[in-house]
Write an enzyme that holds these catalytic residues in place. Structure first.
Site, PDB file in Angstrom:
ATOM      1  N   ARG A   1      10.613  11.450  44.235  1.00  0.00           N
ATOM      2  CA  ARG A   1      11.904  10.793  44.020  1.00  0.00           C
ATOM      3  C   ARG A   1      12.403  10.277  45.362  1.00  0.00           C
ATOM      4  O   ARG A   1      12.237  10.936  46.392  1.00  0.00           O
ATOM      5  CB  ARG A   1      12.938  11.773  43.443  1.00  0.00           C
ATOM      6  CG  ARG A   1      12.820  12.014  41.937  1.00  0.00           C
ATOM      7  CD  ARG A   1      13.169  10.771  41.116  1.00  0.00           C
ATOM      8  NE  ARG A   1      13.102  10.962  39.679  1.00  0.00           N
ATOM      9  CZ  ARG A   1      12.059  10.640  38.917  1.00  0.00           C
ATOM     10  NH1 ARG A   1      10.979  10.112  39.456  1.00  0.00           N
ATOM     11  NH2 ARG A   1      12.107  10.819  37.604  1.00  0.00           N
TER      12      ARG A   1
ATOM     13  N   HIS B   1       7.601   2.167  41.272  1.00  0.00           N
ATOM     14  CA  HIS B   1       7.725   3.309  40.350  1.00  0.00           C
ATOM     15  C   HIS B   1       6.677   3.227  39.232  1.00  0.00           C
ATOM     16  O   HIS B   1       7.004   3.268  38.036  1.00  0.00           O
ATOM     17  CB  HIS B   1       9.138   3.405  39.766  1.00  0.00           C
ATOM     18  CG  HIS B   1       9.471   4.811  39.323  1.00  0.00           C
ATOM     19  ND1 HIS B   1      10.673   5.417  39.567  1.00  0.00           N
ATOM     20  CD2 HIS B   1       8.731   5.742  38.668  1.00  0.00           C
ATOM     21  CE1 HIS B   1      10.668   6.645  39.067  1.00  0.00           C
ATOM     22  NE2 HIS B   1       9.484   6.867  38.512  1.00  0.00           N
TER      23      HIS B   1
HETATM   24  N1  LIG Z   1       6.773   8.219  40.296  1.00  0.00           N
HETATM   25  C1  LIG Z   1       6.469   8.519  39.057  1.00  0.00           C
HETATM   26  O1  LIG Z   1       5.918   7.683  38.342  1.00  0.00           O
HETATM   27  C2  LIG Z   1       6.762   9.901  38.551  1.00  0.00           C
HETATM   28  C3  LIG Z   1       6.248  10.281  37.297  1.00  0.00           C
HETATM   29  C4  LIG Z   1       6.490  11.572  36.862  1.00  0.00           C
HETATM   30  C5  LIG Z   1       7.210  12.470  37.646  1.00  0.00           C
HETATM   31  N2  LIG Z   1       7.685  12.066  38.846  1.00  0.00           N
HETATM   32  C6  LIG Z   1       8.442  13.009  39.709  1.00  0.00           C
HETATM   33  O2  LIG Z   1       7.622  14.137  39.980  1.00  0.00           O
HETATM   34  C7  LIG Z   1       8.458  15.299  39.970  1.00  0.00           C
HETATM   35  C8  LIG Z   1       7.626  16.534  39.763  1.00  0.00           C
HETATM   36  O3  LIG Z   1       7.162  16.582  38.423  1.00  0.00           O
HETATM   37  P1  LIG Z   1       6.530  17.922  37.822  1.00  0.00           P
HETATM   38  O4  LIG Z   1       6.253  17.668  36.393  1.00  0.00           O
HETATM   39  O5  LIG Z   1       5.437  18.407  38.684  1.00  0.00           O
HETATM   40  O6  LIG Z   1       7.790  18.914  37.993  1.00  0.00           O
HETATM   41  P2  LIG Z   1       7.831  20.490  37.884  1.00  0.00           P
HETATM   42  O7  LIG Z   1       6.690  20.981  37.065  1.00  0.00           O
HETATM   43  O8  LIG Z   1       9.217  20.838  37.495  1.00  0.00           O
HETATM   44  O9  LIG Z   1       7.550  20.982  39.393  1.00  0.00           O
HETATM   45  C9  LIG Z   1       8.479  20.841  40.410  1.00  0.00           C
HETATM   46  C10 LIG Z   1       7.960  21.569  41.631  1.00  0.00           C
HETATM   47  O10 LIG Z   1       8.907  21.395  42.687  1.00  0.00           O
HETATM   48  C11 LIG Z   1       9.230  22.682  43.207  1.00  0.00           C
HETATM   49  N3  LIG Z   1      10.601  22.713  43.698  1.00  0.00           N
HETATM   50  C12 LIG Z   1      11.750  22.384  43.057  1.00  0.00           C
HETATM   51  N4  LIG Z   1      12.813  22.595  43.833  1.00  0.00           N
HETATM   52  C13 LIG Z   1      12.338  23.071  44.999  1.00  0.00           C
HETATM   53  C14 LIG Z   1      12.937  23.500  46.204  1.00  0.00           C
HETATM   54  N5  LIG Z   1      14.283  23.472  46.362  1.00  0.00           N
HETATM   55  N6  LIG Z   1      12.151  23.940  47.190  1.00  0.00           N
HETATM   56  C15 LIG Z   1      10.813  23.983  47.049  1.00  0.00           C
HETATM   57  N7  LIG Z   1      10.169  23.598  45.932  1.00  0.00           N
HETATM   58  C16 LIG Z   1      10.930  23.153  44.915  1.00  0.00           C
HETATM   59  C17 LIG Z   1       9.076  23.623  42.043  1.00  0.00           C
HETATM   60  O11 LIG Z   1       8.967  24.956  42.527  1.00  0.00           O
HETATM   61  P3  LIG Z   1       8.648  26.182  41.504  1.00  0.00           P
HETATM   62  O12 LIG Z   1       7.198  26.003  41.150  1.00  0.00           O
HETATM   63  O13 LIG Z   1       8.889  27.371  42.336  1.00  0.00           O
HETATM   64  O14 LIG Z   1       9.579  26.021  40.350  1.00  0.00           O
HETATM   65  C18 LIG Z   1       7.807  23.076  41.407  1.00  0.00           C
HETATM   66  O15 LIG Z   1       6.679  23.567  42.075  1.00  0.00           O
HETATM   67  C19 LIG Z   1       9.452  14.992  38.845  1.00  0.00           C
HETATM   68  O16 LIG Z   1      10.638  15.753  39.007  1.00  0.00           O
HETATM   69  C20 LIG Z   1       9.725  13.539  39.060  1.00  0.00           C
HETATM   70  O17 LIG Z   1      10.798  13.404  39.975  1.00  0.00           O
HETATM   71  C21 LIG Z   1       7.483  10.800  39.312  1.00  0.00           C
END
Ligand SMILES: NC(=O)c1ccc[n+]([C@@H]2O[C@H](COP(=O)([O-])OP(=O)(O)OC[C@H]3O[C@@H](n4cnc5c(N)ncnc54)[C@H](OP(=O)(O)O)[C@@H]3O)[C@@H](O)[C@H]2O)c1
Length: 310
Positions: free
Chosen positions: A225, A273
């Site tokens: 993000r 994006h």
């Molecule tokens: N560009 C694109 O096309 C696209 C597409 C899809 C998603 N995304 C982005 O990718 C992000 C991640 O997706 P995901 O499905 O992998 O999400 P997710 O499964 O919710 O994983 C988020 C990760 O971030 C960690 N995290 C959150 N807050 C944190 C903090 N304060 N300090 C350290 N680590 C932290 C979490 O830690 P824990 O494991 O300890 O909970 C988890 O490992 C989405 O939120 C979205 O913004 C982008």
């Protein structure tokens, strides 16, 4: 009867109606599905962040809102939503797409591909790339997407470090967590991939101080993000040479404004994006399977922790 409201907008309805019906039919549920329904009759809402539906209060028997995207920062703060919220986790579509994007852009920088692809002087400069095992990569965020990307990079031979909020163990990945772990995760990272959600705790995570902790000439790849990085600090670090290149897929304002300095910066690659999008057929199956779970009294998958913001 299970009543499902598709509130993700008319354009997506055109794409999703048939795959959703097919996936719901396969669950054997007795259901209704449409874009209009009396709020007090609705059990589940299929949702996207740009939806016109912002007031959930009239949906008195709502069992869950199911977001079609992985990112939920535009809905977690909605005070009218008290029902459970799920986000998209789809190994076949969304995750696969992100693994391909991240692997491709890491390999681009690792192999120094640009020097050969854009070579107007036809320079014969045989700089042999390092092997992957000589290129430490750090993945910030070890969720559904971060773990899959870290796993693929480790499979290709990169020494991979990962960082998350809570403690994790991921095969072939050196894991750190919490504030203390971040410094260690950044210390050796020649390439940093950001796959964190946008929450109050992650905004401006890569600020001037943290960018300065990276090895000189590190590369940033941000499909997470936009607000995760302080834009001005990044531009300063690029100009100074501290950061050699930034490949950015997400921005504070999207579309990225025409006059934003990222567009013209020679050390920035902007992708609009597109790192990974929800894929209709597999996403429809994920939604239908989760509704089926809800109706059978099983815990819903991919629940958002509203307090943590993701
Ligand atoms: N560009 C694109 O096309 C696209 C597409 C899809 C998603 N995304 C982005 O990718 C992000 C991640 O997706 P995901 O499905 O992998 O999400 P997710 O499964 O919710 O994983 C988020 C990760 O971030 C960690 N995290 C959150 N807050 C944190 C903090 N304060 N300090 C350290 N680590 C932290 C979490 O830690 P824990 O494991 O300890 O909970 C988890 O490992 C989405 O939120 C979205 O913004 C982008």
């Amino acid at each position: 009867m299970t009543n499902i409201l598709f509130a993700a907008g008319p354009e997506l309805w055109a794409d999703y109606e048939t795959p959703l019906r097919r996936a719901l039919d396969a669950t054997g549920l007795d259901y209704t599905l449409g874009c209009d329904a009396a709020p007090e009759t609705v059990d589940y809402i299929v949702y996207a962040p740009g939806s016109k539906l912002q007031d959930f209060a009239p949906y008195t028997r709502l069992k869950a809102v199911m977001n079609l995207w992985a990112g939920v920062e535009k809905i977690t703060g909605n005070p009218t939503l008290t029902a459970p919220l799920t986000r998209m986790v789809d190994d076949e579509g969304l995750t696969q797409g992100m693994v391909e994007y991240v692997t491709g852009h890491v390999l681009r920088h690792h192999l120094g591909m640009d020097a050969h692809i854009v070579n107007p002087e036809h320079a014969w400069e045989p700089n042999v790339p390092h092997l992957s095992r000589e290129r430490p990569v750090t993945v910030l965020g070890l969720g559904a997407l971060g773990q899959a990307c870290a796993g693929m990079l480790a499979h290709l031979g990169f020494p991979v470090t990962g960082w998350s909020r809570t403690e994790k163990q991921v095969e072939r990945v050196t894991c750190f967590h919490g504030d203390d772990g971040l410094s260690r995760a950044l210390a050796d990272a020649q390439i940093v991939v950001l796959l964190l959600p946008d929450t109050p705790a992650t905004r401006n995570l890569l600020d001037a101080d943290r960018l300065a902790r990276l090895p000189w000439g590190a590369v940033i790849v941000n499909p997470g993000r936009g607000p995760l990085i302080d834009d001005d600090a990044l531009l300063a670090a690029l100009d100074a040479g501290q950061i050699a290149h930034a490949t950015l897929d997400t921005f504070r304002t999207e579309p990225l404004p025409a006059d934003h300095p990222f567009w013209a910066h020679p050390k920035v690659t902007v992708t609009p994006h597109i790192a990974s999008e929800t894929r209709v057929d597999s996403a429809a199956r994920v939604i239908a399977a989760n509704i089926r779970r809800g109706e059978d009294g099983e815990p819903l998958l991919h629940l958002v922790d509203r307090d943590a913001g993701y």
